[in-house]
Design a protein around this motif. Structure first.
Motif, PDB file in Angstrom:
ATOM      1  N   ASP A  77      31.892  43.435  51.652  1.00 49.78           N
ATOM      2  CA  ASP A  77      30.440  43.218  51.648  1.00 49.78           C
ATOM      3  C   ASP A  77      30.074  41.806  52.048  1.00 49.78           C
ATOM      4  N   LEU A  78      31.021  40.868  51.866  1.00 48.99           N
ATOM      5  CA  LEU A  78      30.716  39.448  52.031  1.00 48.99           C
ATOM      6  C   LEU A  78      31.988  38.692  52.376  1.00 48.99           C
ATOM      7  N   LEU A  79      31.878  37.734  53.301  1.00 47.76           N
ATOM      8  CA  LEU A  79      32.965  36.810  53.626  1.00 47.76           C
ATOM      9  C   LEU A  79      32.515  35.397  53.286  1.00 47.76           C
ATOM     10  N   ILE A  80      33.373  34.655  52.569  1.00 49.79           N
ATOM     11  CA  ILE A  80      33.111  33.255  52.228  1.00 49.79           C
ATOM     12  C   ILE A  80      34.017  32.369  53.064  1.00 49.79           C
ATOM     13  N   ALA A  81      33.455  31.338  53.690  1.00 42.56           N
ATOM     14  CA  ALA A  81      34.202  30.372  54.501  1.00 42.56           C
ATOM     15  C   ALA A  81      34.078  28.987  53.869  1.00 42.56           C
ATOM     16  N   PRO A  82      34.910  28.022  54.302  1.00 42.16           N
ATOM     17  CA  PRO A  82      34.936  26.707  53.642  1.00 42.16           C
ATOM     18  C   PRO A  82      33.692  25.833  53.855  1.00 42.16           C
ATOM     19  N   GLU A  83      33.726  24.697  53.175  1.00 46.64           N
ATOM     20  CA  GLU A  83      32.690  23.665  53.214  1.00 46.64           C
ATOM     21  C   GLU A  83      32.623  23.023  54.602  1.00 46.64           C
ATOM     22  N   LEU A  84      31.382  22.762  55.064  1.00 43.48           N
ATOM     23  CA  LEU A  84      31.166  22.067  56.339  1.00 43.48           C
ATOM     24  C   LEU A  84      32.003  22.676  57.461  1.00 43.48           C
ATOM     25  N   LEU A  85      32.056  23.991  57.490  1.00 49.82           N
ATOM     26  CA  LEU A  85      32.701  24.673  58.615  1.00 49.82           C
ATOM     27  C   LEU A  85      32.093  24.182  59.929  1.00 49.82           C
ATOM     28  N   LEU A  86      30.800  23.923  59.910  1.00 50.74           N
ATOM     29  CA  LEU A  86      30.068  23.396  61.059  1.00 50.74           C
ATOM     30  C   LEU A  86      29.460  22.049  60.685  1.00 50.74           C
ATOM     31  N   PRO A  87      29.807  20.975  61.368  1.00 50.81           N
ATOM     32  CA  PRO A  87      30.706  20.875  62.519  1.00 50.81           C
ATOM     33  C   PRO A  87      32.158  20.592  62.154  1.00 50.81           C
ATOM     34  N   GLY A  88      32.464  20.425  60.847  1.00 50.56           N
ATOM     35  CA  GLY A  88      33.778  20.019  60.361  1.00 50.56           C
ATOM     36  C   GLY A  88      33.592  19.098  59.176  1.00 50.56           C
ATOM     37  N   LEU A 116      27.658  36.736  54.825  1.00 47.80           N
ATOM     38  CA  LEU A 116      28.397  35.493  55.057  1.00 47.80           C
ATOM     39  C   LEU A 116      27.918  34.408  54.100  1.00 47.80           C
ATOM     40  N   VAL A 117      28.860  33.600  53.616  1.00 47.57           N
ATOM     41  CA  VAL A 117      28.559  32.337  52.935  1.00 47.57           C
ATOM     42  C   VAL A 117      29.431  31.280  53.587  1.00 47.57           C
ATOM     43  N   PHE A 118      28.850  30.159  53.993  1.00 42.41           N
ATOM     44  CA  PHE A 118      29.587  29.144  54.740  1.00 42.41           C
ATOM     45  C   PHE A 118      28.924  27.792  54.536  1.00 42.41           C
ATOM     46  N   GLY A 119      29.716  26.734  54.735  1.00 40.29           N
ATOM     47  CA  GLY A 119      29.201  25.379  54.631  1.00 40.29           C
ATOM     48  C   GLY A 119      28.846  24.805  55.990  1.00 40.29           C
ATOM     49  N   TRP A 120      27.830  23.924  56.019  1.00 40.65           N
ATOM     50  CA  TRP A 120      27.385  23.351  57.286  1.00 40.65           C
ATOM     51  C   TRP A 120      26.563  22.093  57.025  1.00 40.65           C
ATOM     52  N   ALA A 121      26.372  21.297  58.080  1.00 45.38           N
ATOM     53  CA  ALA A 121      25.559  20.084  57.994  1.00 45.38           C
ATOM     54  C   ALA A 121      24.119  20.430  58.355  1.00 45.38           C
ATOM     55  N   GLU A 122      23.222  20.258  57.387  1.00 46.39           N
ATOM     56  CA  GLU A 122      21.816  20.628  57.566  1.00 46.39           C
ATOM     57  C   GLU A 122      20.958  19.380  57.772  1.00 46.39           C
ATOM     58  N   ARG A 123      20.006  19.480  58.683  1.00 47.54           N
ATOM     59  CA  ARG A 123      19.002  18.423  58.842  1.00 47.54           C
ATOM     60  C   ARG A 123      17.680  18.957  58.307  1.00 47.54           C
ATOM     61  N   ALA A 124      17.090  18.200  57.363  1.00 43.62           N
ATOM     62  CA  ALA A 124      15.791  18.540  56.806  1.00 43.62           C
ATOM     63  C   ALA A 124      14.924  17.290  56.895  1.00 43.62           C
ATOM     64  N   GLY A 125      14.122  17.208  57.931  1.00 45.29           N
ATOM     65  CA  GLY A 125      13.350  15.995  58.176  1.00 45.29           C
ATOM     66  C   GLY A 125      14.291  14.851  58.514  1.00 45.29           C
ATOM     67  N   HIS A 127      28.402  14.388  61.727  1.00 44.30           N
ATOM     68  CA  HIS A 127      27.516  15.017  60.746  1.00 44.30           C
ATOM     69  C   HIS A 127      26.048  14.823  61.087  1.00 44.30           C
ATOM     70  N   ALA A 128      25.609  13.594  61.245  1.00 39.58           N
ATOM     71  CA  ALA A 128      24.193  13.358  61.536  1.00 39.58           C
ATOM     72  C   ALA A 128      23.837  13.775  62.954  1.00 39.58           C
ATOM     73  N   VAL A 129      24.776  13.615  63.882  1.00 39.97           N
ATOM     74  CA  VAL A 129      24.502  13.895  65.298  1.00 39.97           C
ATOM     75  C   VAL A 129      24.291  15.380  65.537  1.00 39.97           C
ATOM     76  N   THR A 130      25.083  16.216  64.858  1.00 42.35           N
ATOM     77  CA  THR A 130      25.046  17.652  65.140  1.00 42.35           C
ATOM     78  C   THR A 130      24.268  18.457  64.106  1.00 42.35           C
ATOM     79  N   ALA A 131      23.863  17.853  62.994  1.00 42.91           N
ATOM     80  CA  ALA A 131      23.180  18.595  61.934  1.00 42.91           C
ATOM     81  C   ALA A 131      21.967  19.337  62.485  1.00 42.91           C
ATOM     82  N   GLN A 132      21.754  20.544  61.967  1.00 44.32           N
ATOM     83  CA  GLN A 132      20.676  21.405  62.442  1.00 44.32           C
ATOM     84  C   GLN A 132      19.790  21.842  61.285  1.00 44.32           C
TER      85      GLN A 132
END
Length: 257
Positions: A35-46, A79-88, A53-58
């Motif tokens: 039903d669900l796949l969990i992937a590691p922290e900050l899979l995107l971008p690494g 899916l559950v996964f880690g990623w770099a998020e930009r919020a403002g 991190h700051a350059v590619t954050a979305q």
């Protein structure tokens, strides 16, 4: 709930490679009925890629989430996964849960940043972890270091979480987390805890693997070694665990003990 957990080498700052590996894992997990796949922290971008991190954050509305929503919907696997998020003007170490229909269910921003690199790259999250429904279970999110603080897991359990999903990037030398802390958080709160780590190395940082899914009695349901792995496990119903153990712990949670 049938849960899949991906333990993978990092993609060394190549999001396309990380997404390709994730697609292979989702395809396999869905074929196994997960039903669900969990992937590691900050899979995107690494994880150990502070220059990216700051350059590619979305933002949540960005291309990464759109692509992964489509992937989840195509395979009917959450899916559950880690990623770099930009919020403002803030960059955050985030984890997002996507349902098997492709809908974004929750995003959590890591509150307990670990080490100088994380504190330089990211702002700490401000909000408590969300609780949401997936595959008939109430789920909550944590990220890596968060699960080492008992109060965060306790807060999720008090708000009804039955399963705590934890993308992580735990290095070699900290295996006590997988062996002791993750099972302890599960047993303390009568919940399942699923902890998805990397294996291999990234820019000189070696990860410890040993991803684990622990049950409400603190006993591992599934665990990985040091190399790449795709764990798939059915989470038993609460009734499959000793009634006295669970009822006493849940009574304590409700009463605030």
């Amino acid at each position: 709930m049938k849960l899949a957990l991906l333990q993978t080498p990092p993609a060394n700052g190549d999001p396309d490679q990380a997404l390709a590996r994730l697609e292979v894992a989702v395809t396999a997990a869905a074929a196994a009925g997960a039903d669900l796949l969990i992937a590691p922290e900050l899979l995107l971008p690494g994880y150990n890629c502070p220059d990216l991190h700051a350059v590619t954050a979305q933002p949540v509305e960005g291309a990464w989430i759109a692509r992964l929503s489509a992937l989840a919907a195509a395979h009917r696997c959450g899916l559950v996964f880690g990623w770099a998020e930009r919020a403002g003007d803030r960059v955050l170490n985030s984890a997002t849960a996507i349902g098997p229909d492709g809908a974004v269910l929750a995003t959590y921003r890591k509150r307990q940043l670990f080490g100088a690199m994380e504190r330089a790259s990211f702002a700490p999250g401000r909000d408590p972890a969300p609780v949401f429904d997936l595959a008939g279970r109430r789920c909550g999110l944590q990220i890596c270091y968060d699960i080492e603080f008992p109060e965060h897991a306790r807060d999720l359990a008090r708000r009804g979480a039955e399963v705590i999903l934890v993308p992580t990037a735990n290095p070699v030398g900290f295996e006590h987390v997988q062996r002791l802390f993750v099972p302890a958080r599960a047993a303390e709160n009568a919940v399942f805890v699923a902890y998805a780590n990397y294996c291999g190395a990234e820019n000189g940082l070696e990860f410890g693997g040993m991803s684990v899914i622990a049950g409400p009695d603190g006993v591992p349901i599934a665990s990985a070694g040091r190399g790449p792995a795709l764990l798939i496990a059915d989470l038993p119903a609460r009734g499959d665990y000793p009634a006295g153990m669970l009822s006493s712990q849940l009574d304590d949670l409700v009463s605030g003990a």
